[in-house]
Enzyme design. Structure first.
Site, PDB file in Angstrom:
ATOM      1  N   ASP A 142       0.771  -1.108  -0.055  1.00 48.41           N
ATOM      2  CA  ASP A 142      -0.163   0.015  -0.033  1.00 48.41           C
ATOM      3  C   ASP A 142       0.959   1.160   0.038  1.00 48.41           C
ATOM      4  O   ASP A 142       1.983   1.298   0.483  1.00 48.41           O
ATOM      5  CB  ASP A 142      -0.848   0.015   1.212  1.00 48.41           C
ATOM      6  CG  ASP A 142      -1.922  -1.068   1.098  1.00 48.41           C
ATOM      7  OD1 ASP A 142      -2.390  -1.615   0.162  1.00 48.41           O
ATOM      8  OD2 ASP A 142      -2.543  -1.306   2.319  1.00 48.41           O
ATOM      9  N   LYS A 143       0.101   2.474  -0.409  1.00 43.53           N
ATOM     10  CA  LYS A 143       0.858   3.611  -0.507  1.00 43.53           C
ATOM     11  C   LYS A 143       1.499   4.010   0.759  1.00 43.53           C
ATOM     12  O   LYS A 143       2.797   4.444   1.023  1.00 43.53           O
ATOM     13  CB  LYS A 143       0.044   4.909  -1.105  1.00 43.53           C
ATOM     14  CG  LYS A 143       0.603   6.301  -0.746  1.00 43.53           C
ATOM     15  CD  LYS A 143      -0.556   7.195  -1.049  1.00 43.53           C
ATOM     16  CE  LYS A 143      -0.158   8.702  -0.862  1.00 43.53           C
ATOM     17  NZ  LYS A 143      -1.071   9.775  -1.075  1.00 43.53           N
TER      18      LYS A 143
END
Length: 322
Positions: A142-143
């Site tokens: 994930d970011k």
């Protein structure tokens, strides 16, 4: 193969306040901003009870909203000189320590500043399997999750690594801070994960058509109000750790999507609350990645230290002697 439109058949909840149509579409369909929702509505790609409506229509509850999203236009990401922490590189693979806040590959809301943009400037021989939009990418984090990630530089490497991830033979170890204190010292969570039945931006164990997911966890350290966990992924579903821990009653510290927002108010320590707010993301780090080199057959394993923002919280907790 030509990509097809994606169709979302949504029901407006009967409870709650009235909501604009464009707001409902943006909230219900992952990756769609409000401006993009307005364009879809104006292009006639959204119907409400089989009728075309305006973006400003107030939904009262009980309506059937059908959204048709066209496939994204092919895009060639541009090379950008973005600093990278490279842990290993040879002619077939490159292993990096991705910082929190960096998206892995370009998308509608993140056309630049991604890991792919940085890699295109760093090396000119990335694999193109999977489309030009995500060259070399065989897995993602994930970011707002930091940590180790491997990228293929050759088609042969891409095929081998993709197969290893598919077969769940890659070693993937994470560190996470969660709210609460599990009764046991270790455990195993198993259950299907898929798109949330009502909130399309989230994943859930209550999805109708989820994919099998297994997470192994054990306690690394216990503190007052929070626990440091070491987790090993047997599978690698989207948001797997965040979903599994939240649904087990121990949401990740800082995870506003999966229940980690309100729990901060239960912490009595004002310094700890301040450190968590400064973190500004879920406290999750991809610490270890191990795989078989796609060409040499040698087993490689890479281990990364906690980033400064998570380490600052752990250091503070350890100093308290809790």
């Amino acid at each position: 193969m030509e990509r097809q439109d994606e169709r979302y058949d949504l029901s407006v909840p009967t409870e709650g306040e009235a909501e604009r149509l464009d707001q409902f579409v943006a909230r219900s369909v992952q990756g769609i901003t409000r401006s993009a929702a307005q364009r879809l509505i104006e292009e006639g790609r959204v119907t409400v009870d089989d009728r075309l409506e305006k973006p400003s229509l107030k939904l009262r509850g009980g309506e059937r909203v059908v959204v048709t999203v066209p496939p994204p236009a092919p895009a060639v990401p541009e090379a950008e000189e973005i600093p990278l922490v490279v842990l290993h590189e040879d002619g077939d693979v490159v292993v990096v320590d991705k910082p929190a806040g960096m998206v892995v590959h370009p998308a509608a809301g993140n056309p630049g500043g991604t890991l792919v943009n940085a890699l295109l400037a760093h090396c000119t021989d990335l694999s193109g399997i999977g489309g030009e939009i995500r060259p070399g990418i065989v897995h993602r984090i994930d970011k707002d999750t930091s940590g180790v990630l491997v990228v293929a530089k050759s088609d042969r490497a891409h095929e081998s690594l993709s197969r290893q991830f598919h077969d769940h033979t890659v070693k993937r170890v994470y560190l996470a801070l969660v709210y609460g204190s599990p009764r046991e010292d270790k455990g195993r969570i198993e259950g299907a994960i898929g798109r949330h039945p009502t909130d399309r931006k989230k994943m859930s164990g209550a999805a109708r058509h989820g994919k099998h997911a297994v997470t192994h966890w054990r306690v690394a350290a216990r503190f007052t109000g929070v626990t440091l966990l070491r987790l090993r992924l047997e599978t690698g579903r989207t948001h797997q750790i965040r979903v599994h821990m939240a649904e087990a009653g121990f949401p990740l510290v800082g995870d506003e999507v999966y229940g980690g927002a309100g729990r901060i108010n239960n912490l009595r320590d004002p310094v700890l609350r301040k450190l968590i707010r400064e973190l500004g993301r879920q406290a999750l780090h991809a610490k270890t990645l191990g795989f078989v080199h796609p060409v040499t057959g040698e087993y490689l394993e890479f281990d990364t230290e906690l980033p400064e923002d998570m380490a600052r919280i752990i250091d503070y907790l350890e100093r308290q002697g809790a």
